[in-house]
Scaffold this motif. Structure first.
Motif, PDB file in Angstrom:
ATOM      1  N   SER A 174       0.873  -1.169   0.000  1.00 54.36           N
ATOM      2  CA  SER A 174       0.000   0.000   0.000  1.00 54.36           C
ATOM      3  C   SER A 174       0.911   1.221   0.000  1.00 54.36           C
ATOM      4  O   SER A 174       2.092   1.132   0.345  1.00 54.36           O
ATOM      5  CB  SER A 174      -0.941   0.004   1.210  1.00 54.36           C
ATOM      6  OG  SER A 174      -0.214   0.122   2.398  1.00 54.36           O
ATOM      7  N   ILE A 175       0.350   2.356  -0.400  1.00 49.45           N
ATOM      8  CA  ILE A 175       1.100   3.604  -0.412  1.00 49.45           C
ATOM      9  C   ILE A 175       0.376   4.595   0.484  1.00 49.45           C
ATOM     10  O   ILE A 175      -0.855   4.614   0.518  1.00 49.45           O
ATOM     11  CB  ILE A 175       1.271   4.147  -1.846  1.00 49.45           C
ATOM     12  CG1 ILE A 175       2.187   5.364  -1.855  1.00 49.45           C
ATOM     13  CG2 ILE A 175      -0.071   4.433  -2.492  1.00 49.45           C
ATOM     14  CD1 ILE A 175       2.661   5.751  -3.254  1.00 49.45           C
ATOM     15  N   GLN A 176       1.142   5.382   1.230  1.00 49.59           N
ATOM     16  CA  GLN A 176       0.567   6.365   2.151  1.00 49.59           C
ATOM     17  C   GLN A 176       1.218   7.716   1.894  1.00 49.59           C
ATOM     18  O   GLN A 176       2.441   7.812   1.756  1.00 49.59           O
ATOM     19  CB  GLN A 176       0.793   5.943   3.592  1.00 49.59           C
ATOM     20  CG  GLN A 176       0.163   6.875   4.599  1.00 49.59           C
ATOM     21  CD  GLN A 176       0.322   6.380   6.024  1.00 49.59           C
ATOM     22  OE1 GLN A 176       1.305   5.719   6.353  1.00 49.59           O
ATOM     23  NE2 GLN A 176      -0.638   6.688   6.856  1.00 49.59           N
ATOM     24  N   ASN A 177       0.403   8.761   1.848  1.00 49.18           N
ATOM     25  CA  ASN A 177       0.892  10.127   1.688  1.00 49.18           C
ATOM     26  C   ASN A 177       1.317  10.648   3.052  1.00 49.18           C
ATOM     27  O   ASN A 177       0.499  10.756   3.961  1.00 49.18           O
ATOM     28  CB  ASN A 177      -0.198  11.018   1.090  1.00 49.18           C
ATOM     29  CG  ASN A 177       0.286  12.419   0.819  1.00 49.18           C
ATOM     30  OD1 ASN A 177       1.451  12.750   1.002  1.00 49.18           O
ATOM     31  ND2 ASN A 177      -0.622  13.270   0.380  1.00 49.18           N
ATOM     32  N   LEU A 178       2.593  10.986   3.201  1.00 47.54           N
ATOM     33  CA  LEU A 178       3.112  11.519   4.467  1.00 47.54           C
ATOM     34  C   LEU A 178       3.289  13.034   4.429  1.00 47.54           C
ATOM     35  O   LEU A 178       3.723  13.618   5.406  1.00 47.54           O
ATOM     36  CB  LEU A 178       4.450  10.848   4.803  1.00 47.54           C
ATOM     37  CG  LEU A 178       4.436   9.332   4.960  1.00 47.54           C
ATOM     38  CD1 LEU A 178       5.842   8.810   5.224  1.00 47.54           C
ATOM     39  CD2 LEU A 178       3.485   8.909   6.062  1.00 47.54           C
TER      40      LEU A 178
END
Length: 193
Positions: A88-92
């Protein structure tokens, strides 16, 4: 089973994330100087891969003051009864949006990555390709730099896919509509008679 039969061995094929970057100013600036371009790096599956400007808190860094200190994270996971290592990808980034294919992610929002994904933030484009493997405890990351934007070679509307050949049908329909004349007027124009 004995312990040696259940442990991951060096012969296990590792899942690999091929991450290909593009930025319009990449030739004039050394934006990728801190990335191990052309070298596969092994990562523990329980540790997210963080990308950003900060060399202390990120696994990989970009040399660009416009990139957030922590830009994004790639998180490995598995589903029950599924041998594949998924991500999964997460915007930090608190100040910038992250686009995955055609979906925008706000701060701390996350989504599953398909096997092929076009990621955009700022002026950067990343094409991420997941190559399946057997190992469960670790994976590899392989960085590369593209000479042309990946959005130019893939369909930019919707999920990343192979380009569709133009049959000319849409051009014919567009010409018919154009022949009908304007469908709306600009109400801000002032007519002088």
């Amino acid at each position: 089973m004995s312990m040696s039969q259940t442990m991951e061995t060096e012969e296990d094929l590792l899942t690999c994330l091929h991450i290909k970057f593009y930025h319009p100013l990449q030739i004039s600036k050394d934006l990728y100087g801190l990335l191990p371009v052309g070298t596969r790096r092994r990562h523990s599956a329980d540790d997210p891969v963080r990308l950003g400007r900060d060399t202390q808190s990120c696994s990989y860094s970009l040399v660009d003051p416009r990139v957030s200190r922590k830009q994004l994270a790639l998180i490995a996971y598995r589903l029950p009864q599924n041998p594949d290592l998924l991500f999964s990808i997460q915007n930090l980034s608190q100040r910038g949006r992250l686009c995955v294919n055609s979906s925008a992610l706000g701060f701390l929002e996350r989504m599953d990555l398909p096997d092929k994904a076009l990621i955009r933030f700022g002026e950067y484009e990343m094409l991420i390709l997941r190559e399946s493997g057997e190992a469960k405890a670790s994976f590899e990351v392989d960085f590369d730099v593209l000479a042309v934007p990946p959005s130019r070679e893939t369909c930019s509307c919707g999920p990343v896919s192979t380009p569709v050949m133009d049959t000319g049908l849409m051009n014919h329909i567009t010409a018919e509509i154009r022949g009908l004349g304007p469908q709306e007027t600009d109400e801000t124009l002032i007519c002088h008679s």
